[in-house]
Design a protein around this motif. Structure first.
Motif, PDB file in Angstrom:
ATOM      1  N   ARG A 136       2.809   9.128  78.612  1.00  0.00           N
ATOM      2  CA  ARG A 136       4.054   9.813  78.976  1.00  0.00           C
ATOM      3  C   ARG A 136       4.976   8.860  79.729  1.00  0.00           C
ATOM      4  N   LEU A 137       6.260   9.022  79.498  1.00  0.00           N
ATOM      5  CA  LEU A 137       7.282   8.339  80.288  1.00  0.00           C
ATOM      6  C   LEU A 137       8.085   9.406  81.012  1.00  0.00           C
ATOM      7  N   VAL A 138       8.282   9.249  82.303  1.00  0.00           N
ATOM      8  CA  VAL A 138       9.122  10.173  83.070  1.00  0.00           C
ATOM      9  C   VAL A 138      10.149   9.342  83.824  1.00  0.00           C
ATOM     10  N   GLU A 139      11.431   9.682  83.629  1.00  0.00           N
ATOM     11  CA  GLU A 139      12.526   8.971  84.281  1.00  0.00           C
ATOM     12  C   GLU A 139      13.355   9.967  85.103  1.00  0.00           C
ATOM     13  N   PRO A 140      13.000  10.171  86.373  1.00  0.00           N
ATOM     14  CA  PRO A 140      13.741  11.127  87.191  1.00  0.00           C
ATOM     15  C   PRO A 140      15.200  10.754  87.399  1.00  0.00           C
ATOM     16  N   PHE A 141      15.505   9.436  87.338  1.00  0.00           N
ATOM     17  CA  PHE A 141      16.871   8.965  87.585  1.00  0.00           C
ATOM     18  C   PHE A 141      17.488   8.426  86.300  1.00  0.00           C
ATOM     19  N   GLY A 142      17.417   9.220  85.231  1.00  0.00           N
ATOM     20  CA  GLY A 142      17.956   8.810  83.949  1.00  0.00           C
ATOM     21  C   GLY A 142      19.461   8.665  83.944  1.00  0.00           C
ATOM     22  N   ASP A 143      20.154   9.188  84.969  1.00  0.00           N
ATOM     23  CA  ASP A 143      21.603   9.018  85.075  1.00  0.00           C
ATOM     24  C   ASP A 143      21.989   7.543  85.100  1.00  0.00           C
TER      25      ASP A 143
ATOM     26  N   ALA B 223      13.859   9.132 100.079  1.00  0.00           N
ATOM     27  CA  ALA B 223      12.958  10.183  99.604  1.00  0.00           C
ATOM     28  C   ALA B 223      11.866   9.608  98.707  1.00  0.00           C
ATOM     29  N   VAL B 224      12.238   8.684  97.827  1.00  0.00           N
ATOM     30  CA  VAL B 224      11.253   8.078  96.926  1.00  0.00           C
ATOM     31  C   VAL B 224      10.249   7.243  97.711  1.00  0.00           C
ATOM     32  N   GLU B 225      10.743   6.411  98.620  1.00  0.00           N
ATOM     33  CA  GLU B 225       9.843   5.539  99.365  1.00  0.00           C
ATOM     34  C   GLU B 225       8.876   6.338 100.240  1.00  0.00           C
ATOM     35  N   GLY B 226       9.314   7.528 100.674  1.00  0.00           N
ATOM     36  CA  GLY B 226       8.436   8.359 101.480  1.00  0.00           C
ATOM     37  C   GLY B 226       7.318   9.005 100.684  1.00  0.00           C
ATOM     38  N   ARG B 227       7.431   8.978  99.343  1.00  0.00           N
ATOM     39  CA  ARG B 227       6.431   9.656  98.510  1.00  0.00           C
ATOM     40  C   ARG B 227       5.626   8.723  97.614  1.00  0.00           C
ATOM     41  N   LEU B 228       5.960   7.438  97.609  1.00  0.00           N
ATOM     42  CA  LEU B 228       5.277   6.516  96.703  1.00  0.00           C
ATOM     43  C   LEU B 228       3.764   6.533  96.875  1.00  0.00           C
TER      44      LEU B 228
ATOM     45  N   LEU C 254      10.891  15.932  90.484  1.00  0.00           N
ATOM     46  CA  LEU C 254      10.063  15.452  89.372  1.00  0.00           C
ATOM     47  C   LEU C 254       9.039  14.404  89.796  1.00  0.00           C
ATOM     48  N   LEU C 255       9.033  14.021  91.061  1.00  0.00           N
ATOM     49  CA  LEU C 255       8.159  12.926  91.490  1.00  0.00           C
ATOM     50  C   LEU C 255       6.682  13.243  91.341  1.00  0.00           C
ATOM     51  N   GLY C 256       6.304  14.514  91.404  1.00  0.00           N
ATOM     52  CA  GLY C 256       4.893  14.866  91.249  1.00  0.00           C
ATOM     53  C   GLY C 256       4.509  15.164  89.818  1.00  0.00           C
TER      54      GLY C 256
ATOM     55  N   ARG D 162       1.353   6.169  87.502  1.00  0.00           N
ATOM     56  CA  ARG D 162       1.666   4.767  87.723  1.00  0.00           C
ATOM     57  C   ARG D 162       3.184   4.635  87.708  1.00  0.00           C
ATOM     58  N   PHE D 163       3.712   3.876  88.656  1.00  0.00           N
ATOM     59  CA  PHE D 163       5.171   3.856  88.782  1.00  0.00           C
ATOM     60  C   PHE D 163       5.726   2.440  88.869  1.00  0.00           C
ATOM     61  N   PHE D 164       6.969   2.321  88.444  1.00  0.00           N
ATOM     62  CA  PHE D 164       7.778   1.114  88.593  1.00  0.00           C
ATOM     63  C   PHE D 164       8.981   1.543  89.420  1.00  0.00           C
TER      64      PHE D 164
END
Length: 252
Positions: free
Chosen positions: A21-28, A178-183, A156-158, A189-191
């Protein structure tokens, strides 16, 4: 592609682990769906929190030959008169929105004040962007099978386990925080990448993010010569950032 950012898209693709799966929360801010060098996933979610970008992407996904033919009838040459006419378009969906969005994106002058009304960039006078229309079928193919969403990206981070590759490219200070607080708690697996304008910032990141996260860096010359800081929770092909002490030892 919208990744400006072709440099980032290439790094994301090259550094990718195996994924279903690919998930892109910031596709904007650009989507790997439009990058030809990616491995096609079984499921691909691209979130566009901005309603205008969501409408544009939805139109791209469903664009017909008739839509493309009608777009060719618009004036794609740069002139003050055509620019003013494009600014006056009030459509919130469909071909008119598509035309306004891309015409202004190409021919509007860069403004220091983001709230200022768009102004014509006279350095582009006489330029024509009609050739862009020939890339639309490629974009449509890239978006085939992609699920487009219009949600809060942080929600969508979870969304993912170890078979998910999550691409995190936030730009606002609030989203970055917000992202850094949840990494550390993500199951996917994230980039994660953000601009890092000094080596001091990068070294601080290494010190603050020990453990499972790997900090790397690369130069993204397409984005104001910015250096990008990358964090992953898997071993990628990117070269891990060295601390000043490690750099000294390597030089010996």
């Amino acid at each position: 592609m919208a990744f400006g950012e072709l440099a980032i898209a290439k790094q994301v693709a090259l550094a990718a682990p195996k994924y279903r799966r690919l998930v892109e929360p910031f596709g904007d801010y650009g989507t790997l769906a439009l990058y030809p060098g990616k491995k096609k996933p079984k499921e691909h979610i691209v979130n566009c929190a901005d309603e205008t970008v969501f409408a544009i992407m939805s139109l791209l996904q469903s664009m017909t030959a008739g839509d493309k033919k009608r777009l060719k009838q618009y004036d794609w040459a740069a002139s003050p008169e055509t620019f003013d006419a494009a600014v006056s378009i009030s459509a919130t969906e469909g071909l008119e929105l598509f035309y306004r969005y891309f015409y202004l994106k190409k021919f509007a002058a860069k403004a220091k004040d983001p709230e200022a009304p768009p102004a014509f960039d006279y350095l582009k006078l006489g330029h024509d962007m009609r050739a862009m229309l020939y890339t639309l079928p490629v974009a449509r193919v890239g978006l085939k099978g992609v699920s487009l969403t219009n949600d809060d990206p942080i929600s969508l981070l979870g969304n993912g386990g170890p078979d998910t590759y999550m691409i995190l490219l936030p730009k606002t200070p609030e989203h970055i925080a917000a992202v850094e607080g949840r990494l550390g708690g993500l199951g996917a697996r994230f980039f994660y990448a953000k601009k890092s304008m000094s080596n001091d910032d990068l070294f601080e990141s290494v010190a603050a993010n020990s453990g499972a996260m790997i900090v790397s860096t690369f130069a993204a010359s397409s984005i104001m010569m910015a250096q990008m800081e990358v964090r992953t929770n898997y071993a990628s092909r990117l070269t891990p950032l060295q601390t000043p002490e490690e750099m000294t030892q390597t030089a010996r």
